[in-house]
Design an enzyme around this catalytic site. Structure first.
Site, PDB file in Angstrom:
ATOM      1  N   VAL A  12       0.897  -1.165  -0.004  1.00  0.00           N
ATOM      2  CA  VAL A  12       0.104   0.109  -0.029  1.00  0.00           C
ATOM      3  C   VAL A  12       0.913   1.383  -0.081  1.00  0.00           C
ATOM      4  CG1 VAL A  12      -1.639   1.407   1.636  1.00  0.00           C
ATOM      5  CG2 VAL A  12      -1.987  -1.205   0.893  1.00  0.00           C
ATOM      6  N   GLU A 156      -3.827  -6.290  -5.171  1.00  0.00           N
ATOM      7  CA  GLU A 156      -2.591  -6.867  -5.807  1.00  0.00           C
ATOM      8  C   GLU A 156      -2.791  -7.136  -7.144  1.00  0.00           C
ATOM      9  OE1 GLU A 156      -0.260  -9.358  -3.271  1.00  0.00           O
ATOM     10  OE2 GLU A 156      -0.945  -8.368  -1.465  1.00  0.00           O
ATOM     11  N   LEU A 251     -17.667 -13.987  -7.441  1.00  0.00           N
ATOM     12  CA  LEU A 251     -18.366 -15.258  -7.407  1.00  0.00           C
ATOM     13  C   LEU A 251     -17.584 -16.304  -8.094  1.00  0.00           C
ATOM     14  CD1 LEU A 251     -22.251 -14.262  -8.113  1.00  0.00           C
ATOM     15  CD2 LEU A 251     -20.969 -15.015  -5.875  1.00  0.00           C
ATOM     16  N   CYS A 261      -4.832  -9.754   3.068  1.00  0.00           N
ATOM     17  CA  CYS A 261      -5.807  -8.663   3.191  1.00  0.00           C
ATOM     18  C   CYS A 261      -7.122  -9.308   3.715  1.00  0.00           C
ATOM     19  CB  CYS A 261      -6.102  -7.916   2.186  1.00  0.00           C
ATOM     20  SG  CYS A 261      -4.507  -6.976   1.422  1.00  0.00           S
TER      21      CYS A 261
HETATM   22  C1  UGA Z   1      -8.232  -7.155  -1.446  1.00  0.00           C
HETATM   23  C2  UGA Z   1      -9.503  -6.350  -1.783  1.00  0.00           C
HETATM   24  O1  UGA Z   1      -9.987  -6.693  -3.053  1.00  0.00           O
HETATM   25  C3  UGA Z   1      -8.807  -4.798  -1.961  1.00  0.00           C
HETATM   26  O2  UGA Z   1     -10.166  -3.957  -2.412  1.00  0.00           O
HETATM   27  C4  UGA Z   1      -8.293  -4.363  -0.836  1.00  0.00           C
HETATM   28  O3  UGA Z   1      -7.724  -2.908  -0.974  1.00  0.00           O
HETATM   29  C5  UGA Z   1      -7.142  -5.474  -0.348  1.00  0.00           C
HETATM   30  O4  UGA Z   1      -7.758  -6.400  -0.377  1.00  0.00           O
HETATM   31  C6  UGA Z   1      -6.335  -4.798   0.831  1.00  0.00           C
HETATM   32  O5  UGA Z   1      -7.117  -4.717   1.991  1.00  0.00           O
HETATM   33  O6  UGA Z   1      -5.141  -4.275   0.761  1.00  0.00           O
HETATM   34  P1  UGA Z   1      -6.356  -8.602  -2.669  1.00  0.00           P
HETATM   35  O7  UGA Z   1      -6.141  -9.243  -1.436  1.00  0.00           O
HETATM   36  O8  UGA Z   1      -5.192  -7.878  -3.592  1.00  0.00           O
HETATM   37  O9  UGA Z   1      -7.315  -7.202  -2.424  1.00  0.00           O
HETATM   38  O10 UGA Z   1      -6.936  -9.723  -3.688  1.00  0.00           O
HETATM   39  P2  UGA Z   1      -8.473  -9.926  -4.055  1.00  0.00           P
HETATM   40  O11 UGA Z   1      -8.422  -9.621  -5.627  1.00  0.00           O
HETATM   41  O12 UGA Z   1      -9.512  -9.181  -3.579  1.00  0.00           O
HETATM   42  O13 UGA Z   1      -8.571 -11.354  -3.929  1.00  0.00           O
HETATM   43  C7  UGA Z   1      -8.489 -12.000  -2.839  1.00  0.00           C
HETATM   44  C8  UGA Z   1      -8.649 -13.509  -2.699  1.00  0.00           C
HETATM   45  O14 UGA Z   1      -9.843 -13.852  -2.842  1.00  0.00           O
HETATM   46  C9  UGA Z   1      -7.658 -13.971  -3.541  1.00  0.00           C
HETATM   47  O15 UGA Z   1      -7.224 -15.218  -2.984  1.00  0.00           O
HETATM   48  C10 UGA Z   1      -8.762 -14.406  -4.829  1.00  0.00           C
HETATM   49  O16 UGA Z   1      -8.303 -15.685  -5.404  1.00  0.00           O
HETATM   50  C11 UGA Z   1      -9.859 -14.826  -4.110  1.00  0.00           C
HETATM   51  N1  UGA Z   1     -11.135 -14.813  -4.913  1.00  0.00           N
HETATM   52  C12 UGA Z   1     -11.465 -13.665  -5.443  1.00  0.00           C
HETATM   53  C13 UGA Z   1     -11.886 -16.006  -5.194  1.00  0.00           C
HETATM   54  O17 UGA Z   1     -11.379 -16.926  -4.544  1.00  0.00           O
HETATM   55  N2  UGA Z   1     -12.853 -15.648  -5.790  1.00  0.00           N
HETATM   56  C14 UGA Z   1     -13.303 -14.643  -6.527  1.00  0.00           C
HETATM   57  O18 UGA Z   1     -14.481 -14.614  -7.267  1.00  0.00           O
HETATM   58  C15 UGA Z   1     -12.816 -13.511  -6.263  1.00  0.00           C
END
Ligand code: UGA
Length: 430
Positions: A12, A156, A251, A261
């Site tokens: 961040v 990320e 989803l 996060c």
């Molecule tokens: C997340 C939030 O999306 C950001 O808005 C926030 O700023 C960030 O945390 C933070 O607090 O710093 P991030 O951890 O980079 O971001 O990743 P995401 O894209 O949100 O994915 C999170 C996890 O959920 C991953 O492991 C991804 O594989 C999983 N995921 C996501 C699923 O299993 N299914 C989905 O449909 C979407």
């Protein structure tokens, strides 16, 4: 143009610093890790994030961005100070806020004019109150200051675009001066801005990340029902997602949410709710469903290869999601641990995180590419949905695998196509 200090050069902090510099401000990024600062000065990035190196180079060369270990210098030379230090999880899931307290104290002891101190790190509600208290008890009485909360929502892998084109900018303030200052600083960003009190801003962040976690666990729970009933979770998600009130994003059923996060913020939110007097049962279930995704994936492997002992297992993907080299709370690590316990021989490939993985993983082989990982294996696991895994040559793959079994933790492939090619294919919820 503002003089800005960013304390903490994690994901961040680094992205925030580089982007504020790109918007024309003069930014000093501070970290007490001298090795990291030394590397940043030579443009060696501590993380893989698309576009970050170029952005940093450009802004350092234009003298809008610099790196230092001297927090004192950064405080003295800046009007706005963003706190972006880590808030890692303690054993019990609570957020460890000691770095925030130490930085607040250092700011108080070194400020000599008015400063606006902004919380950027993800923190439990009421942290702003404690930052203000810490500064008040350590500051010279004649100086004035404001505390604000401006949580970051970048992801990320798409961090720069998320910072410069966010869905919203949240500004939590307790004075007109700090409100005007932050609104002016964010003027070049043409997204909706929401101004709230500090506690609400802090809560928006925890509530948002936990809601995303709910969505992922919900579809993962639905994927179980799909497997039990013979439905296809991809079709269910498509049908649900077309309802505008629900939306298709988040989803995707899979191996559960990882990264630094969602899992830690969920735990910290459960903890702060408990402290405030609320037992957040819903979020506890979300956590349980998430943990179970990896366990049921292991069960799926066992029921396909029978004994795991001495089986050769190829793995595609290590990072917790594509376009990052971040391995923190990545499902891959738990999967490797479980398979190793059972005596599997594992060969992995990931396009970006191999270097980091070599430092933490023992007893696994590192392949030179996807085909090398698949060669001679009894089963190929898809762990991270990197684009390059979507376009594999399956005819070649089938020839080099010992047994053509693919267990796809990210529902990356067309089941019918692979079945026709002679593969045994298992996805999640289909
Ligand atoms: C997340 C939030 O999306 C950001 O808005 C926030 O700023 C960030 O945390 C933070 O607090 O710093 P991030 O951890 O980079 O971001 O990743 P995401 O894209 O949100 O994915 C999170 C996890 O959920 C991953 O492991 C991804 O594989 C999983 N995921 C996501 C699923 O299993 N299914 C989905 O449909 C979407």
């Amino acid at each position: 143009m503002y003089n800005i200090a960013i304390i903490g050069t994690g994901y961040v902090g680094l992205v925030t610093g580089a982007c504020f510099a790109e918007l024309g401000n003069r930014v000093i990024c501070v970290d007490n890790d001298s090795e990291k600062i030394k590397k940043l000065k030579s443009f060696i990035m501590p993380i893989y994030e698309p576009g970050l190196e170029e952005l940093i180079k450009r802004n350092v060369n234009k003298h809008r961005l610099c790196f230092t270990t001297s927090i004192k210098k950064a405080i003295k030379e800046s009007l706005v100070i963003f706190i972006a230090v880590g808030t890692p999880p303690k054993e019990d899931g609570d957020a460890d806020l000691t770095a925030i307290e130490n930085v607040s104290k250092t700011i108080a002891l070194n400020m000599d004019t008015y400063k606006l101190i902004v919380g950027k790190s993800t923190v439990p509600v009421e942290t702003g109150k404690w930052i203000e208290h810490t500064i008040k008890i350590n500051i010279k009485k004649t100086l004035s200051f404001d505390v604000a909360s401006n949580p970051e929502f970048l992801r990320e892998g798409t961090a720069i675009n998320d910072f410069l084109n966010p869905d919203r900018v949240v500004i939590g303030v307790s004075s007109k001066k700090s409100k005007d200052l932050l609104l002016d600083l964010y003027k070049p960003i043409k997204s909706p801005k929401i101004v709230t009190d500090i506690r609400s801003a802090e809560l928006i962040k925890h509530a948002s990340n936990s809601f995303l976690a709910i969505k992922v666990s919900y579809i993962n729970a639905i994927s179980k029902i799909c497997e039990l009933s013979g439905a296809d979770v991809l079709k269910v998600a498509q049908g649900m997602g077309l309802d505008k009130r629900i939306g298709r994003t988040f989803l995707d059923a899979g191996l559960g949410f990882g990264g630094f996060c969602l899992p830690k913020d969920l735990d910290a939110f459960i903890k702060i709710s408990e402290k405030l007097g609320y037992n957040f049962e819903l979020l506890k279930s979300v956590r349980r469903i998430n943990d179970d995704q990896v366990l049921s994936f292991i069960k799926k492997i066992k029921s396909s290869v029978w004994n795991i002992k001495s089986k050769r297992i190829g793995m595609l993907g290590l990072s917790f999601k594509p376009n990052t080299d971040d391995l923190r709370f990545a499902p891959s690590l738990k999967i490797i641990e479980k398979l190793r316990e059972e005596g599997a021989k594992i060969k992995v490939f990931d396009p970006q995180s191999m270097q980091k993985a070599k430092g933490i993983l023992k007893d696994v082989c590192f392949a030179k590419d996807s085909y090398d990982a698949a060669k001679g294996c009894d089963c190929l696991l898809i762990i991270t949905e990197w684009n390059e895994f979507k376009e594999l040559d399956f005819v070649k793959l089938k020839k080099i695998m010992r047994y053509p079994l693919i267990i796809d933790g990210r529902n990356l492939y067309d089941k019918d196509k692979l079945t026709k090619l002679g593969f045994t294919y298992l996805g999640i919820g289909r």
